[in-house]
Motif scaffolding. Sequence first.
Motif, PDB file in Angstrom:
ATOM      1  N   LEU A  21     -11.893  -1.609   5.439  1.00  0.00           N
ATOM      2  CA  LEU A  21     -10.488  -1.986   5.259  1.00  0.00           C
ATOM      3  C   LEU A  21      -9.579  -0.761   5.291  1.00  0.00           C
ATOM      4  N   LEU A  22     -10.004   0.318   4.643  1.00  0.00           N
ATOM      5  CA  LEU A  22      -9.192   1.537   4.647  1.00  0.00           C
ATOM      6  C   LEU A  22      -9.061   2.109   6.061  1.00  0.00           C
ATOM      7  N   THR A  23     -10.136   2.037   6.826  1.00  0.00           N
ATOM      8  CA  THR A  23     -10.090   2.512   8.212  1.00  0.00           C
ATOM      9  C   THR A  23      -9.115   1.670   9.030  1.00  0.00           C
ATOM     10  N   GLN A  24      -9.166   0.363   8.841  1.00  0.00           N
ATOM     11  CA  GLN A  24      -8.227  -0.516   9.530  1.00  0.00           C
ATOM     12  C   GLN A  24      -6.790  -0.193   9.129  1.00  0.00           C
ATOM     13  N   ALA A  25      -6.579   0.044   7.842  1.00  0.00           N
ATOM     14  CA  ALA A  25      -5.234   0.352   7.357  1.00  0.00           C
ATOM     15  C   ALA A  25      -4.710   1.653   7.953  1.00  0.00           C
ATOM     16  N   LEU A  26      -5.586   2.640   8.111  1.00  0.00           N
ATOM     17  CA  LEU A  26      -5.177   3.904   8.717  1.00  0.00           C
ATOM     18  C   LEU A  26      -4.808   3.717  10.186  1.00  0.00           C
ATOM     19  N   HIS A  27      -5.589   2.927  10.900  1.00  0.00           N
ATOM     20  CA  HIS A  27      -5.318   2.703  12.318  1.00  0.00           C
ATOM     21  C   HIS A  27      -3.996   1.943  12.522  1.00  0.00           C
ATOM     22  N   GLY A  28      -3.662   1.064  11.584  1.00  0.00           N
ATOM     23  CA  GLY A  28      -2.470   0.243  11.775  1.00  0.00           C
ATOM     24  C   GLY A  28      -1.297   0.653  10.906  1.00  0.00           C
ATOM     25  N   GLN A  29      -1.356   1.839  10.321  1.00  0.00           N
ATOM     26  CA  GLN A  29      -0.311   2.234   9.370  1.00  0.00           C
ATOM     27  C   GLN A  29       1.043   2.471  10.031  1.00  0.00           C
ATOM     28  N   HIS A  30       2.054   2.315   9.235  1.00  0.00           N
ATOM     29  CA  HIS A  30       3.414   2.621   9.668  1.00  0.00           C
ATOM     30  C   HIS A  30       3.838   3.957   9.068  1.00  0.00           C
TER      31      HIS A  30
END
Length: 434
Positions: A304-313
Amino acid sequence: MKTVHILHYLIFFSITYLAGSSELLPKKEWTFMVYMAARNDLHPFSHTNIRQMADIGSNEFLNIIVNLDERGNENPYRLYIEKDNPLIVCKNSCLTNSGDPENLIDFCKWAIEAFPAQHYALILWDHGTGPIDPFIGRTLSFDTLLTPEIFEIQYKSFLGLLPQTTPPLQKGICFDDEHRQYITNEGLQRALSIICQESLNGGKLDIIGFDACLMSDIAIAHLVRDYANIMVSSQNVELGPGWNYRLTLKLFTETCPTPKEFATHMVQSYGNAYQYIIGDYTQSAIDLQAITLLENNVHHVSTLLTQALHGQHDRTVKDAIKMSRSRRLCTAFDEPSYIDLHHLYLNLSRNLPLFQQTTSSETSRIQTALYEGLTDGMKLIESIVIANTAGSKLPNAKGISIYFPEVRVHSSYYKIPFALENKWLTFVRTYLNG
């Protein structure tokens, strides 16, 4: 404290009489095996610890067995510790070089056969480095300098005034400076596998204890989970004297504990030994039978953290993680890349409102999923850590560390089974490279 040669106060005892046949010995409840790798700068403390064991001594419930490999002796001794009377039960025929995992295997096979028991505890006594190679030599805290003799030895070594014969440090435990060898994490795993298969009929040790620094890490727990039910270890460095074995074994003078009771007592004893001496001690007992649940949680949270980093604003996620992991806000230890997993999870859960994705719906999804994962993880840590103690300087140390570097991943970490099988390493690399 002066270093006294072991032969000055140990009594020879015939191995053929005491340990020649396991059929002559009654099966006790516990055999407590200490693999004491003292062929290094910790050797003066080995004698103190043996005297502490002898203050309690083996009894109707307990066998205390020590493999002592120390400086100044060509061969190790194997000792049966009676009350006030450590007995040499094996000399010269023992294998030397405590840094060779074959010697750990040989010792445990011998001890389990010669001193049969319902429960077995194996304590690995020496330096420890956790799951990575440190960037510098072994850590020697000035808190460890508890006697004038040890102060002189360690202070001169610290200043470079003594000859340095120790090889470059690698990750592992049980360092033998004279043979320039140590038991690597891979070697330890292989040794434990052979011991359990060949001497315990595929069973497990009840307790594996690390009287060593920095070993209470999820990657170490992963390494030994198939070979022991409970792990007792420290998140931080240990003082030179290590465990106080008089306190550790005192419980057997009153009762015969279960494995959980004994492990809990080990942790409490460590706290009792150091609570008035230093403020940054740690010790915990971890239920290895449930550690896979926490590993799965870390895997899920990492994804989840990896996904959040890839899609961060606008770097919002990376900045929030950086804040959560910072030394100022998150409990770190003498090796600063080792941090408390529970404290990290707590900080991340508090900083989730800062996690912003490119769409509001994705922001909501990530925040909700991470909150549930982090909350579940903290509950798992609280249940898996059977017992925990920490000094006043480390109030948020909850018993399990994880490797989280601030700059780069150390090359040795890539070889750790936990890193190879878990998404934690993927997350860390994504965070550092983003």
